[in-house]
Write a protein that holds these residues in place. Structure first.
Motif, PDB file in Angstrom:
ATOM      1  N   HIS A   1       0.809  -1.223   0.000  1.00  0.00           N
ATOM      2  CA  HIS A   1       0.000   0.000   0.000  1.00  0.00           C
ATOM      3  C   HIS A   1       0.843   1.274   0.000  1.00  0.00           C
ATOM      4  CE1 HIS A   1      -3.966  -1.911   0.553  1.00  0.00           C
ATOM      5  NE2 HIS A   1      -3.304  -2.830   1.241  1.00  0.00           N
ATOM      6  N   GLY A   2       2.153   1.155  -0.146  1.00  0.00           N
ATOM      7  CA  GLY A   2       2.995   2.338  -0.197  1.00  0.00           C
ATOM      8  C   GLY A   2       3.171   3.053   1.123  1.00  0.00           C
ATOM      9  N   ALA A   3       2.953   2.338   2.226  1.00  0.00           N
ATOM     10  CA  ALA A   3       3.152   2.910   3.562  1.00  0.00           C
ATOM     11  C   ALA A   3       4.543   2.554   4.070  1.00  0.00           C
ATOM     12  CB  ALA A   3       2.091   2.399   4.525  1.00  0.00           C
ATOM     13  N   LEU A   4       4.973   3.234   5.121  1.00  0.00           N
ATOM     14  CA  LEU A   4       6.227   2.907   5.784  1.00  0.00           C
ATOM     15  C   LEU A   4       5.953   2.027   7.002  1.00  0.00           C
ATOM     16  CD1 LEU A   4       8.055   6.366   5.701  1.00  0.00           C
ATOM     17  CD2 LEU A   4       8.277   4.459   4.091  1.00  0.00           C
ATOM     18  N   LEU A   5       6.983   1.311   7.421  1.00  0.00           N
ATOM     19  CA  LEU A   5       6.895   0.445   8.597  1.00  0.00           C
ATOM     20  C   LEU A   5       7.938   0.896   9.612  1.00  0.00           C
ATOM     21  CD1 LEU A   5       5.793  -2.114  10.032  1.00  0.00           C
ATOM     22  CD2 LEU A   5       7.555  -3.418   8.792  1.00  0.00           C
ATOM     23  N   ALA A   6       7.497   1.103  10.860  1.00  0.00           N
ATOM     24  CA  ALA A   6       8.405   1.528  11.926  1.00  0.00           C
ATOM     25  C   ALA A   6       8.300   0.573  13.104  1.00  0.00           C
ATOM     26  CB  ALA A   6       8.087   2.949  12.386  1.00  0.00           C
ATOM     27  N   TYR A   7       9.440   0.289  13.724  1.00  0.00           N
ATOM     28  CA  TYR A   7       9.480  -0.566  14.910  1.00  0.00           C
ATOM     29  C   TYR A   7       9.689   0.299  16.150  1.00  0.00           C
ATOM     30  CZ  TYR A   7      10.290  -4.623  11.834  1.00  0.00           C
ATOM     31  OH  TYR A   7      10.197  -5.591  10.876  1.00  0.00           O
ATOM     32  N   ASP A   8       8.822   0.118  17.126  1.00  0.00           N
ATOM     33  CA  ASP A   8       9.011   0.700  18.446  1.00  0.00           C
ATOM     34  C   ASP A   8       9.837  -0.300  19.241  1.00  0.00           C
ATOM     35  OD1 ASP A   8       8.823   1.406  21.114  1.00  0.00           O
ATOM     36  OD2 ASP A   8       6.729   2.015  21.003  1.00  0.00           O
ATOM     37  N   GLU A   9      11.134  -0.024  19.371  1.00  0.00           N
ATOM     38  CA  GLU A   9      12.079  -0.934  20.010  1.00  0.00           C
ATOM     39  C   GLU A   9      12.454  -0.475  21.415  1.00  0.00           C
ATOM     40  OE1 GLU A   9      13.115  -3.727  18.671  1.00  0.00           O
ATOM     41  OE2 GLU A   9      13.490  -3.524  16.526  1.00  0.00           O
ATOM     42  N   MET A  10      11.583   0.288  22.051  1.00  0.00           N
ATOM     43  CA  MET A  10      11.934   0.831  23.357  1.00  0.00           C
ATOM     44  C   MET A  10      12.279  -0.265  24.361  1.00  0.00           C
ATOM     45  SD  MET A  10      12.065   3.992  22.995  1.00  0.00           S
ATOM     46  CE  MET A  10      12.344   4.392  24.712  1.00  0.00           C
TER      47      MET A  10
ATOM     48  N   SER B   1      12.930   3.173  12.945  1.00  0.00           N
ATOM     49  CA  SER B   1      12.848   2.511  14.242  1.00  0.00           C
ATOM     50  C   SER B   1      13.208   3.493  15.342  1.00  0.00           C
ATOM     51  CB  SER B   1      13.773   1.286  14.299  1.00  0.00           C
ATOM     52  OG  SER B   1      15.115   1.654  14.099  1.00  0.00           O
ATOM     53  N   VAL B   2      12.735   3.161  16.536  1.00  0.00           N
ATOM     54  CA  VAL B   2      12.998   3.981  17.719  1.00  0.00           C
ATOM     55  C   VAL B   2      13.521   3.077  18.819  1.00  0.00           C
ATOM     56  CG1 VAL B   2      11.941   5.355  19.537  1.00  0.00           C
ATOM     57  CG2 VAL B   2      11.287   5.734  17.172  1.00  0.00           C
ATOM     58  N   PHE B   3      14.660   3.454  19.400  1.00  0.00           N
ATOM     59  CA  PHE B   3      15.267   2.732  20.515  1.00  0.00           C
ATOM     60  C   PHE B   3      15.371   3.665  21.719  1.00  0.00           C
ATOM     61  CE2 PHE B   3      16.368   0.202  16.966  1.00  0.00           C
ATOM     62  CZ  PHE B   3      16.807  -1.041  17.395  1.00  0.00           C
ATOM     63  N   GLY B   4      15.518   3.091  22.899  1.00  0.00           N
ATOM     64  CA  GLY B   4      15.687   3.924  24.079  1.00  0.00           C
ATOM     65  C   GLY B   4      16.122   3.108  25.273  1.00  0.00           C
ATOM     66  N   LYS B   5      15.180   2.420  25.913  1.00  0.00           N
ATOM     67  CA  LYS B   5      15.523   1.618  27.081  1.00  0.00           C
ATOM     68  C   LYS B   5      16.646   0.645  26.716  1.00  0.00           C
ATOM     69  CE  LYS B   5      10.846   1.695  29.027  1.00  0.00           C
ATOM     70  NZ  LYS B   5       9.728   0.899  29.561  1.00  0.00           N
ATOM     71  N   GLY B   6      17.653   0.606  27.544  1.00  0.00           N
ATOM     72  CA  GLY B   6      18.722  -0.350  27.326  1.00  0.00           C
ATOM     73  C   GLY B   6      19.914   0.202  26.587  1.00  0.00           C
ATOM     74  N   VAL B   7      19.730   1.280  25.832  1.00  0.00           N
ATOM     75  CA  VAL B   7      20.834   1.765  25.007  1.00  0.00           C
ATOM     76  C   VAL B   7      21.895   2.480  25.826  1.00  0.00           C
ATOM     77  CG1 VAL B   7      19.849   4.017  24.405  1.00  0.00           C
ATOM     78  CG2 VAL B   7      21.356   2.857  22.788  1.00  0.00           C
TER      79      VAL B   7
END
Length: 407
Positions: free
Chosen positions: A227-236, A258-264
């Motif tokens: 469908h021409g959309a983007l895919l993003a992962y919430d990797e918190m 993607s988005v990272f946070g906890k653990g980094v």
């Protein structure tokens, strides 16, 4: 208002000056008097409250503490950078070197930038996706931080009326569509009617389902592409815990963002938004402004570099998986033997309590606190949990179960 117990009183003091009694909703104690009102110190895998009580900790600051409290490598990096300064009016080299290290570890991360919290990083990703696609709608699977998930107003089929979300304009809520984990029928119906308007699918892994999630991620990748959309992962939670490169590494399915946070950064405040350079190019061209004075704050970047280096070089992920498996399987054996209707389900680095009766879980958590164990609904191990700590934990869990059964 609750009556302070002996040696406490922090909860009442906090509520007098602070809504909820904490700046983080999930940290506010609700199982008093057993639960600590405040934690004043941590080292390794243990924490202490203001009454001097010691707990083997499985909350890990709700996930960010991956190496352990007061890890000497991270603390040394912070102290060394502190001598040179915290923040400046131009970029510090750590912005570039930390981004280079991050991109070398995370599949699909061709570029990265830094913010402080997961919610704002996810807001950045949503804005970037809207600019890149020229579309407005966002599909959200799982919790994506307070800035975003509460704006997901429609858990219903397209065209139906959703309830108002307090504090969120109805026009904004109408652009966000919340869909349950692996609910492919709803996703198909949503894309059949609004596919040309959907900019982005954001997915946060369902903790109990992580071990068998690869097929759903492949489905989402194909759906977005169709469908021409983007895919993003919430990797918190999943980033630097389920795998160094999060669900992209664990499933082999690459996202666009993607988005990272906890653990980094082992507890220091830092979030990362990353992805394909082409997509992030809207920032270079000035089409989208995402900017924060504190994005380049050096103490957190130093901590992140030290944390990621340690996790890469010392195979910390394997240790988390080993300790988590030992804990999860051991606790499940005790629960099954006692017949209390509790279990831990999901990936060993972040399994989640599942209860036949919520009241039994609350009773168990209270008993665990009484026996020097600090649990959260999601159970986090860190690299400082030794086999001896896990064995001691299982002994205390057995005592807590006995107390629940005999209550």
């Amino acid at each position: 208002m609750q009556t302070p117990h002996a040696g406490g009183g922090w909860r009442d003091r906090a509520l007098a000056v602070m809504p909820v009694g904490s700046s983080t909703n999930s940290k506010a104690p609700v199982l008093l008097p057993e639960e600590p009102e405040v934690i004043v110190r941590g080292r390794g895998c243990r924490v202490w409250d203001d009454r001097g009580r010691e707990f083997i900790d499985y909350r890990c600051a709700l996930g960010p503490v991956t190496l352990g409290y007061a890890d000497p490598r991270v603390d040394a990096a912070i102290r060394a950078q502190l001598d040179d300064g915290i923040i400046f009016g131009h970029p510090h080299p750590l912005e570039t070197t930390t981004a280079e290290l991050f991109c070398s570890l995370v599949p699909g991360a061709e570029a990265a930038r830094f913010l402080k919290t997961g919610g704002e990083a996810l807001a950045a990703v949503i804005r970037i996706a809207r600019a890149h696609t020229g579309r407005d709608d966002v599909v959200q699977i799982g919790y994506n931080g307070w800035l975003n998930s509460l704006a997901a107003g429609a858990r219903v089929l397209p065209g139906a009326t959703s309830d108002a979300v307090p504090g969120v304009p109805a026009a904004l809520a109408a652009l966000h569509h919340a869909v349950d984990w692996d609910d492919r029928a709803t996703l198909e119906a949503l894309f059949d009617t609004r596919g040309s308007e959907i900019a982005l699918i954001v997915v946060a892994a369902d903790y109990p389902s992580i071990p068998d999630s690869a097929d759903f991620y492949r489905y989402l990748r194909a759906l977005a592409d169709r469908h021409g959309a983007l895919l993003a992962y919430d990797e918190m939670v999943t980033g630097f815990r389920v795998a160094l490169g999060g669900m992209a590494e664990a499933t082999g399915v690459l996202p666009d963002l993607s988005v990272f946070g906890k653990g980094v950064a082992n507890g220091m405040p830092l979030s990362v938004y990353s992805g394909r350079r082409e997509v992030l190019g809207v920032l270079d061209r000035g089409e989208v402004v995402v900017s924060s004075t504190y994005g380049g704050e050096t103490l957190s970047l130093a901590a992140a570099s030290a944390t990621m280096t340690a996790m890469r070089d010392d195979d910390v992920i394997a240790r988390l998986h080993e300790s988590g498996t030992r804990l999860r399987d051991g606790m499940n054996a005790l629960f099954a033997e006692a017949g209390v209707g509790l279990r831990l389900e999901g990936h060993p680095a972040c399994p989640q309590f599942v209860a036949d009766d919520e009241r039994v879980l609350q009773s168990f958590l209270r008993a665990a606190f009484r026996n020097g164990l600090s649990f959260y609904r999601v159970v986090y191990v860190n690299a400082a949990h030794t086999d001896a700590d896990i064995d001691e934990t299982l002994q205390r869990v057995a005592t807590a179960i006995d107390e629940v059964r005999n209550a």
